[in-house]
Design an enzyme around this catalytic site. Structure first.
Site, PDB file in Angstrom:
ATOM      1  N   SER A 152       0.835  -1.195   0.000  1.00 18.27           N
ATOM      2  CA  SER A 152       0.000   0.000   0.000  1.00 18.27           C
ATOM      3  C   SER A 152       0.874   1.251   0.000  1.00 18.27           C
ATOM      4  CB  SER A 152      -0.954  -0.054   1.197  1.00 18.27           C
ATOM      5  OG  SER A 152      -1.972   0.892   1.085  1.00 18.27           O
ATOM      6  N   GLU A 178      -6.287  -6.982  -6.911  1.00 19.72           N
ATOM      7  CA  GLU A 178      -5.581  -5.736  -7.227  1.00 19.72           C
ATOM      8  C   GLU A 178      -4.494  -5.903  -8.288  1.00 19.72           C
ATOM      9  OE1 GLU A 178      -5.910  -3.408  -2.903  1.00 19.72           O
ATOM     10  OE2 GLU A 178      -3.975  -4.111  -3.609  1.00 19.72           O
ATOM     11  N   HIS A 227      -6.859  -6.392  -0.573  1.00 16.81           N
ATOM     12  CA  HIS A 227      -5.735  -5.496  -0.301  1.00 16.81           C
ATOM     13  C   HIS A 227      -4.805  -6.107   0.745  1.00 16.81           C
ATOM     14  CE1 HIS A 227      -3.626  -1.717  -0.383  1.00 16.81           C
ATOM     15  NE2 HIS A 227      -3.782  -1.547   0.919  1.00 16.81           N
TER      16      HIS A 227
END
Length: 696
Positions: free
Chosen positions: A532, A615, A643
């Site tokens: 992230s 993702e 995520h």
């Protein structure tokens, strides 16, 4: 129909065990502790946990204390990597230590956190939902969320050994709940509007879906219900589960103080204390401490009360205790203060620690807290903040091999006016004068050093394999954001010239300098990792520094094409409003300092990408460009992931591959595991490949 649509977000269901006791044994430390166990990847994956994954000072408490202050209860979970499943149960802990902890219920599936993202509801994050159980007002029963067969509902259980029972049976997941004031009803929050919304989308599919902002294209090939989808409170009888008249039910949860209050506490005499922004429009502005007592409104005059207050407890009519959470600018220390209002002009410091204390609740002039140190996983403790005495109430992992871990040193540093810190973990048996390869793990360093943000990089396991590890704490936001009144305004400060990313990288670079200055680091063998925000820093670092000789990313990447396309129209519009170039506009000057794809012809840092199927599209532009230009890059995509990855088998594979990757590139060491041979052969081919200039 709807239950199937929603359940698709987490399609796995726990396998049936041969005997009901097997999960109870796995969750019970007394039944399954293994003295002298070694630190292995599987041992880390299968630690017993309760509460949320991180140990930040704010957020939901991972346990709750009974009304009479004699018990605590928590939702326990333990992964099983071999079965790729979880054991889940409700654990009761005595606060006087005279009764052994016991499980009140065992069963149900892993519950993942969900969020509304842009115009899409209920996007699965993958992190464990805190799932904190709640006591009935008389302390006789406990209510909690349990997920079975793809649906999350409210269950209750008593303390007398009776079987747990399901209370709600809605068509949609219960996202939150509370007891009524009299304990006869439970107010469950759910989204019934999702049922007709999903039905309408199914019907729309017969003639084709209109592509619009309802699509979250990162994960879905169909639209999601358009926001807003209201969360509705439904009152049900706590025994029968039948819906009752909401108007006759009073919520037993006290309103949490003035509007915008982040923390709130009321004393038995009616005094109140709260933390909140004086200007609610300043989204990252200071959050000072306020008190109402004896008809007077007071603002705490000390600088320590101006921000970062993360807990409030009344210990008497005019005695207020509060916690200042570990922030980067104070080296990550958690400090508890006492303010005797009317007797002390300013608060008095009682204790401070670099360990993590969170979710604290008052019980008989003591605080009961979740507690983690850098070298031991989460426990439940009770301590007297005035005397400074601490006692462990419940250790879910008494067999964790602390003795086999290396030394941990807290490093604090500043650069360009920004102060932050990191924890340097050295290999076990380190001797003075030895220098080790270093792996940087991001981007929060608080409490037990398990796997960094997202739990993808096994810190102590890397140390056990001869690496030094710097667990890096992201620095505070840029000072200019303190007056921002919207996220878009924040972005207008952060994005130009990649100001925020440059600031974070400069802080990380200074942290590496601090680690090297200890004399224990080989400056020519440094790796970097991130998920992230941490992955964004890896991306920036690979383009602006030559000190990193290997990298691993758990999410990836921002590039001109994928960023504008792969997360849907709402995300595209947010980026444009934030200052990114519009599709079709010249953007080379903007993207060149940051895009891996635009610089792929010159990048030679070995890069391992391990991303979720939810993702991976964002990684394709960077991966394709790097692979085409002969860069040493390898990418793995994990199915049914989000995520934050939640499958135990996947986490085990990621842990082990991280160690093998850095062994190979930073230590020239090849794994002896025959199963890794094809992988090693590919990496050897990547290492032997000619540089880009020779290749073309």
């Amino acid at each position: 129909m709807f239950a199937c649509a929603v359940g698709a977000a987490l399609s796995w269901t726990a396998p049936a065990y041969a005997a009901a006791e097997s999960c109870a044994e796995r969750l019970n430390p007394a039944a399954s502790a293994v003295p002298g166990r070694e630190l292995t990847a599987q041992a880390l994956v299968e630690l017993r946990d309760f509460g949320r994954a991180d140990s930040g000072p704010s957020g939901a408490a991972p346990f709750s204390v009974s009304p009479d202050g004699t018990w605590a209860v928590m939702a326990m979970r333990r992964a099983d990597a071999d079965r790729d499943s979880y054991c889940v149960g409700i654990m009761l802990v005595s606060l006087d230590g005279r009764t052994a902890p016991r499980l009140l219920d065992v069963g149900g599936d892993f519950i993942a956190m969900t969020h509304d993202v842009r115009d899409a509801p209920d996007i699965v994050n993958g992190s464990p939902d805190p799932g904190t159980p709640s006591w009935s007002p008389d302390g006789s029963r406990i209510a909690y969320l349990r997920r079975d067969g793809g649906g999350t509902q409210v269950w209750t259980v008593g303390l007398g050994g009776e079987a747990a029972r399901q209370v709600t049976k809605f068509a949609t997941d219960v996202v939150a709940f509370s007891w009524s004031e009299d304990g006869r009803a439970i107010l469950a929050r759910t989204r019934p509007g999702l049922v007709p919304a999903w039905a309408a989308i199914d019907a729309e599919g017969r003639s084709g879906f209109l592509f619009d902002k309802r699509f979250w294209t990162l994960t879905d090939d169909r639209p999601r219900p358009a926001l807003p989808v209201p969360v509705v409170s439904v009152a049900v009888d706590a025994m029968s589960g039948l819906v009752v008249d909401d108007a006759a039910v009073r919520d037993g949860v006290e309103t949490a103080g003035p509007r915008g209050a982040q923390f709130f506490a009321r004393s038995e005499s009616g005094a109140t204390a709260w933390v909140g922004r004086d200007d609610p429009l300043m989204i990252f502005g200071p959050t000072p401490l306020h008190v109402d007592i004896g008809g007077r409104s007071l603002a705490c005059p000390a600088a320590i009360c101006a921000d970062h207050v993360a807990g409030l407890w009344w210990f008497g009519p005019n005695e207020l205790l509060f916690m200042r959470g570990g922030s980067p600018d104070n080296g990550g220390r958690t400090v508890i203060y006492r303010w005797r209002i009317g007797h002390e002009a300013t608060p008095v410091r009682l204790l401070g620690t670099i360990d993590a204390l969170f979710g604290c609740q008052a019980a008989s002039r003591r605080l009961v807290c979740a507690y983690e140190s850098a070298i031991h996983p989460r426990t439940l403790v009770s301590f007297d903040p005035v005397a400074g005495k601490q006692r462990t109430l419940f250790d879910p992992n008494p067999d964790f091999p602390i003795a086999s871990l290396g030394r941990v040193q807290r490093l604090v540093w500043s650069r360009d006016g920004a102060t932050t810190y990191g924890d340097l973990v050295l290999p076990p048996g380190h001797h003075e004068g030895e220098r080790h390869p270093l792996v940087v793990v991001q981007y929060a360093s608080r409490g037990f050093l398990r796997g960094g943000t997202g739990d993808d990089v096994p810190i102590h396991l890397l140390a056990a394999h001869g690496f030094a590890v710097l667990s890096f704490q992201r620095p505070p936001l840029l000072p200019a954001t303190a007056t921002a009144r919207s996220l878009t305004e924040v972005q207008h400060i952060n994005i130009p010239g990649w100001a925020e990313r440059r600031s974070i990288f400069d802080a990380l670079d200074a942290g590496v300098d601090a680690a090297v200055a200890t004399g224990a680091i080989d400056p020519d063998r440094i790796g970097i990792t991130g998920l992230s925000d941490g992955a964004s820093t890896v991306q920036y670092a690979l383009l602006h520094s030559s000190r990193f000789k290997a990298a691993a990313m758990s999410s990836c990447c921002e590039d001109p094409g994928s960023t504008m396309v792969d997360a849907g129209l709402s995300y595209r519009d947010f980026l444009i409003a934030s200052g990114y170039p519009k599709p079709g506009e010249p953007g080379d000057a903007f993207w060149r300092p940051y895009s891996l794809a635009m610089n792929a012809d010159r990048l030679r840092t070995p890069l391992l990408i391990q991303v979720p199927d939810g993702e991976y599209r964002l990684a394709l532009e960077s991966y394709s460009a790097l692979q085409f230009h002969g860069a040493p890059v390898e990418m793995y995509v994990f199915p049914d992931e989000h995520h934050v990855k939640w499958h135990p088998a996947h986490r085990l594979a990621i842990y082990e591959r991280d160690v093998a990757w850095f062994d190979f590139w930073l230590k020239d060491k090849v794994s002896g595991d025959p199963a890794r041979l094809p992988e090693i052969r590919r990496w050897e081919a990547l290492k032997a490949a000619p540089p880009p200039a020779d290749r073309h």
